[in-house]
Design an enzyme around this catalytic site. Structure first.
Site, PDB file in Angstrom:
ATOM      1  N   GLY A 188       4.751 -15.207  -3.848  1.00  0.00           N
ATOM      2  CA  GLY A 188       4.979 -13.834  -4.321  1.00  0.00           C
ATOM      3  C   GLY A 188       3.871 -13.353  -5.236  1.00  0.00           C
ATOM      4  O   GLY A 188       2.680 -13.356  -4.889  1.00  0.00           O
ATOM      5  N   GLY A 189       4.278 -12.934  -6.438  1.00  0.00           N
ATOM      6  CA  GLY A 189       3.325 -12.383  -7.409  1.00  0.00           C
ATOM      7  C   GLY A 189       2.208 -13.368  -7.724  1.00  0.00           C
ATOM      8  O   GLY A 189       1.069 -12.967  -7.993  1.00  0.00           O
ATOM      9  N   GLY A 423     -26.848  -0.598  15.373  1.00  0.00           N
ATOM     10  CA  GLY A 423     -26.152  -0.270  14.122  1.00  0.00           C
ATOM     11  C   GLY A 423     -26.190  -1.417  13.128  1.00  0.00           C
ATOM     12  O   GLY A 423     -26.254  -1.208  11.914  1.00  0.00           O
ATOM     13  N   ALA A 424     -26.195  -2.634  13.651  1.00  0.00           N
ATOM     14  CA  ALA A 424     -26.197  -3.794  12.754  1.00  0.00           C
ATOM     15  C   ALA A 424     -27.494  -3.829  11.934  1.00  0.00           C
ATOM     16  O   ALA A 424     -27.484  -4.227  10.766  1.00  0.00           O
ATOM     17  CB  ALA A 424     -26.026  -5.074  13.555  1.00  0.00           C
TER      18      ALA A 424
HETATM   19  C1  ACO Z   1       7.231 -11.008  -7.091  1.00  0.00           C
HETATM   20  C2  ACO Z   1       7.539 -12.452  -6.798  1.00  0.00           C
HETATM   21  O1  ACO Z   1       6.874 -13.276  -7.369  1.00  0.00           O
HETATM   22  S1  ACO Z   1       8.714 -12.877  -5.657  1.00  0.00           S
HETATM   23  C3  ACO Z   1       8.604 -14.641  -5.483  1.00  0.00           C
HETATM   24  C4  ACO Z   1       9.695 -15.402  -6.218  1.00  0.00           C
HETATM   25  N1  ACO Z   1       9.490 -16.814  -6.027  1.00  0.00           N
HETATM   26  C5  ACO Z   1       9.931 -17.497  -4.968  1.00  0.00           C
HETATM   27  O2  ACO Z   1      10.577 -16.992  -4.071  1.00  0.00           O
HETATM   28  C6  ACO Z   1       9.648 -18.990  -4.926  1.00  0.00           C
HETATM   29  C7  ACO Z   1      10.910 -19.829  -5.114  1.00  0.00           C
HETATM   30  N2  ACO Z   1      10.574 -21.215  -5.244  1.00  0.00           N
HETATM   31  C8  ACO Z   1      10.211 -22.005  -4.198  1.00  0.00           C
HETATM   32  O3  ACO Z   1      10.145 -21.566  -3.047  1.00  0.00           O
HETATM   33  C9  ACO Z   1       9.910 -23.435  -4.462  1.00  0.00           C
HETATM   34  O4  ACO Z   1      10.465 -23.768  -5.732  1.00  0.00           O
HETATM   35  C10 ACO Z   1       8.394 -23.744  -4.485  1.00  0.00           C
HETATM   36  C11 ACO Z   1       7.865 -23.717  -3.034  1.00  0.00           C
HETATM   37  C12 ACO Z   1       7.610 -22.734  -5.309  1.00  0.00           C
HETATM   38  C13 ACO Z   1       8.180 -25.147  -5.087  1.00  0.00           C
HETATM   39  O5  ACO Z   1       8.942 -26.099  -4.426  1.00  0.00           O
HETATM   40  P1  ACO Z   1       9.088 -27.591  -5.014  1.00  0.00           P
HETATM   41  O6  ACO Z   1       7.725 -28.131  -5.274  1.00  0.00           O
HETATM   42  O7  ACO Z   1       9.954 -28.344  -4.095  1.00  0.00           O
HETATM   43  O8  ACO Z   1       9.753 -27.437  -6.446  1.00  0.00           O
HETATM   44  P2  ACO Z   1      11.261 -27.083  -6.786  1.00  0.00           P
HETATM   45  O9  ACO Z   1      11.834 -26.148  -5.790  1.00  0.00           O
HETATM   46  O10 ACO Z   1      11.991 -28.344  -7.066  1.00  0.00           O
HETATM   47  O11 ACO Z   1      11.080 -26.269  -8.153  1.00  0.00           O
HETATM   48  C14 ACO Z   1      10.737 -26.915  -9.379  1.00  0.00           C
HETATM   49  C15 ACO Z   1      11.587 -26.314 -10.486  1.00  0.00           C
HETATM   50  O12 ACO Z   1      11.215 -24.934 -10.623  1.00  0.00           O
HETATM   51  C16 ACO Z   1      12.357 -24.117 -10.508  1.00  0.00           C
HETATM   52  N3  ACO Z   1      11.932 -22.887  -9.842  1.00  0.00           N
HETATM   53  C17 ACO Z   1      11.287 -22.781  -8.682  1.00  0.00           C
HETATM   54  N4  ACO Z   1      11.059 -21.499  -8.404  1.00  0.00           N
HETATM   55  C18 ACO Z   1      11.563 -20.795  -9.414  1.00  0.00           C
HETATM   56  C19 ACO Z   1      11.603 -19.421  -9.721  1.00  0.00           C
HETATM   57  N5  ACO Z   1      11.022 -18.520  -8.926  1.00  0.00           N
HETATM   58  N6  ACO Z   1      12.222 -19.039 -10.849  1.00  0.00           N
HETATM   59  C20 ACO Z   1      12.760 -19.931 -11.674  1.00  0.00           C
HETATM   60  N7  ACO Z   1      12.725 -21.248 -11.457  1.00  0.00           N
HETATM   61  C21 ACO Z   1      12.136 -21.683 -10.341  1.00  0.00           C
HETATM   62  C22 ACO Z   1      13.321 -24.922  -9.668  1.00  0.00           C
HETATM   63  O13 ACO Z   1      14.641 -24.481  -9.918  1.00  0.00           O
HETATM   64  C23 ACO Z   1      13.074 -26.316 -10.206  1.00  0.00           C
HETATM   65  O14 ACO Z   1      13.718 -26.430 -11.451  1.00  0.00           O
HETATM   66  P3  ACO Z   1      14.314 -27.826 -11.968  1.00  0.00           P
HETATM   67  O15 ACO Z   1      13.127 -28.736 -12.123  1.00  0.00           O
HETATM   68  O16 ACO Z   1      14.952 -27.480 -13.254  1.00  0.00           O
HETATM   69  O17 ACO Z   1      15.229 -28.279 -10.896  1.00  0.00           O
END
Ligand code: ACO
Length: 533
Positions: A188-189, A423-424
């Site tokens: 995402g962001g 053109g290139a």
């Molecule tokens: C505008 C925007 O940014 S929209 C995008 C929002 N973000 C997302 O959709 C991503 C969501 N997260 C994920 O898909 C996955 O966590 C990944 C791919 C980033 C990482 O996967 P993994 O390496 O397997 O790590 P995992 O999923 O265990 O996450 C690690 C820790 O971070 C936390 N975490 C992961 N993503 C988020 C999040 N977006 N917000 C808060 N906590 C999060 C997990 O709950 C976990 O916490 P814990 O250690 O207390 O259990």
């Protein structure tokens, strides 16, 4: 001793030490705790994935002992979803400044051990602060990204935090160099901010970038794909072009960030750093005659030409694996940094296509923003013909390169090695679009198109009406070549400034660059142009 900040929520509040020494000791204990991070287990889990911690990365990036941290004691004030009981110091991002090769650099590093490096309000505000400092101080910003995007528990405040980063990325664009180093799964962001910066570095296997992860992709489109298959380093370095550099491990990745910084100015008001070169500018390039075949259809490796021309054969190639038909490199000539854009005859014959145009346009724009003179090496058969290219918008994408060159006010020198058609030729920094100096080797051919194509168009009637069309075609091709395609046609008309011996290439370029070092050019006053983005 128990640190007072240990139990901020509920529970018994420990005594504050009464004397100054006690308070200083408390401070050091707290600092040490913050430095260690959340837990040994979390650190081990990070290392087990082949990743370093945020602090270990900062140590690799900056000169030893130079890091000054800002807001290490910051905590979030969010509530709900159990956040009240989970308020780690730093809030999952370490921010501050230090030096790289003795020059100030600002940095922030996500700590994946805390909320997966996800961005909440406090976390975002720390990044905003360091970005504002970098812009005010006029020093580069390097982000070490290992974060899961917006912190889900903080909802819209997390989204707004990203907005503030994007806005600052854009404000800083062309003012200070911005480098994004991707060191984990960035969703995402966390993927959009890097896309707004000047350079994106990635590490194989451990870093990924995507707008939505594999699970969402499968739910929406039914496509099943792994994280690396969707947004891994090789995908972004070789297919999408999102990443400029790719490495096998974090150490070599961060080492190359330091090298890149040594080639960039601190900001748009400075020149890139120069070094004293012991590679003589008069060094002859005799090997170039054998390196570049006269037959325009035979391929060769343009990298070898670049190696021969630049100081000690050293250069940094940007987007090495994407749009390989054009090369974009940073190098030094006589100790001064130059940006070189060159056709690569051994990839798609060095044609310009959609991706090559976009790659070169971005590079020209970056060099111009940061006062890096442009040297363009041409050996180009034209734009790539084809339905895919036309329907994909080659006109629009090719125009980006044209616009970037026309808009560039840095010194601009072009050299035609062998052929430059259509053109290139115009687009790739011809004299007519504002190159300061244009040179050609005696092997050059500048024309609207190759002699075979030209003869088929303008002598079609003669060829079709001839008793022996093949003989007539051969004769007309010869006529066209002799009349228009000899090396001196453009020189006689002042469209190249000189025809040079290939062996003198380095010396000629070095002296032209030295003369142009004091160049000053202004564009008409306007809010901004309207480039074909
Ligand atoms: C505008 C925007 O940014 S929209 C995008 C929002 N973000 C997302 O959709 C991503 C969501 N997260 C994920 O898909 C996955 O966590 C990944 C791919 C980033 C990482 O996967 P993994 O390496 O397997 O790590 P995992 O999923 O265990 O996450 C690690 C820790 O971070 C936390 N975490 C992961 N993503 C988020 C999040 N977006 N917000 C808060 N906590 C999060 C997990 O709950 C976990 O916490 P814990 O250690 O207390 O259990």
């Amino acid at each position: 001793m128990t640190v007072v900040h240990e139990a901020p929520v509920g529970g018994e509040v420990p005594e504050i030490p009464a004397d100054a020494r006690g308070r200083v000791a408390e401070l050091h204990e707290l600092r040490e705790k913050v430095r260690r991070g959340p837990s040994e287990k979390a650190t081990e889990a990070q290392h087990a994935k082949g990743k370093l911690t945020a602090r270990e990365r900062i140590e690799l990036l900056l000169d030893e002992g130079s890091f000054r941290e800002v807001e290490p004691l910051r905590r979030h004030r969010a509530t709900g979803f159990g956040l009240e009981a989970k308020k780690p110091h730093t809030d999952g991002v370490i921010v501050g400044w230090g030096t790289v090769h003795g020059r100030t650099v600002f940095t922030y590093a996500h700590d994946f051990r805390i909320f997966g490096g996800a961005l909440g309000e406090a976390h975002a505000q720390k990044i905003h602060k360091i970005m504002d400092m970098a812009i005010a101080a006029g020093a580069p910003l390097v982000s070490l990204n290992d974060g899961a995007g917006a912190r889900i528990q903080e909802g819209v405040t997390a989204l707004a935090g990203y907005g503030g980063i994007f806005q600052r990325n854009t404000k800083a664009s062309g003012v200070i160099p911005q480098i994004s180093v991707m060191l984990g799964p960035c969703a995402g962001g966390a993927a959009y901010s890097p896309a707004l910066t000047d350079f994106v570095f990635m590490v194989r296997e451990t870093s990924q970038m995507f707008i939505t992860g594999p699970d969402v992709v499968q739910a929406v489109t039914g496509e099943k794909i792994s994280q690396n298959g969707l947004g891994g380093a090789d995908v972004h370095a070789g297919v999408s072009g999102v990443s400029h550099f790719v490495y096998d491990d974090e150490q070599s990745c961060i080492e190359e960030v330091r090298y890149l910084l040594s080639l960039l100015p601190q900001n748009n008001r400075e020149m890139p750093p120069t070094v004293l070169s012991d590679d003589p500018v008069q060094r002859r390039n005799d090997s170039l005659l054998d390196l570049v075949p006269v037959d325009g259809n035979r391929p060769y490796d343009m990298r070898k030409v670049i190696e021969e021309i630049v100081d000690h054969g050293e250069y940094l190639e940007v987007h090495e694996r994407w749009a390989t038909n054009v090369l974009c490199v940073l190098a030094r000539i006589d100790g001064h940094v130059v940006g070189i854009i060159a056709n690569q005859p051994q990839s798609l014959a060095g044609v310009l296509d959609i991706n090559a145009s976009e790659k070169a346009a971005r590079f020209v724009q970056m060099c111009d923003a940061f006062n890096i003179p442009l040297v363009t090496l041409l050996d180009v058969p034209g734009f790539l013909p084809g339905v895919d290219q036309e329907h994909g918008g080659i006109i629009r994408h090719g125009a980006k390169l044209l616009y970037a060159y026309c808009n560039a006010t840095v010194p601009r020198i072009s050299l035609i090695l062998r052929k430059a058609y259509g053109g290139a030729y115009i687009v790739m920094d011809s004299q007519s679009i504002g190159a300061d100096l244009t040179y050609a080797w005696p092997t050059n051919e500048i024309a609207v198109m190759g002699a075979e194509g030209a003869a088929n168009v303008i002598f079609r009637r003669d060829i079709n009406g001839a008793e022996d069309p093949d003989a007539m075609r051969a004769q007309k091709i010869k006529e066209y070549k002799n009349e228009l395609m000899h090396p001196y046609y453009a020189a006689e008309r002042g469209l190249v400034d000189d025809v040079i011996d290939p062996a003198e290439t380095r010396e000629v370029l070095a002296s032209a660059l030295a003369m142009l070092r004091t160049k000053h050019a202004d564009l008409p006053s306007r809010k901004h142009g309207n480039p074909p983005m």
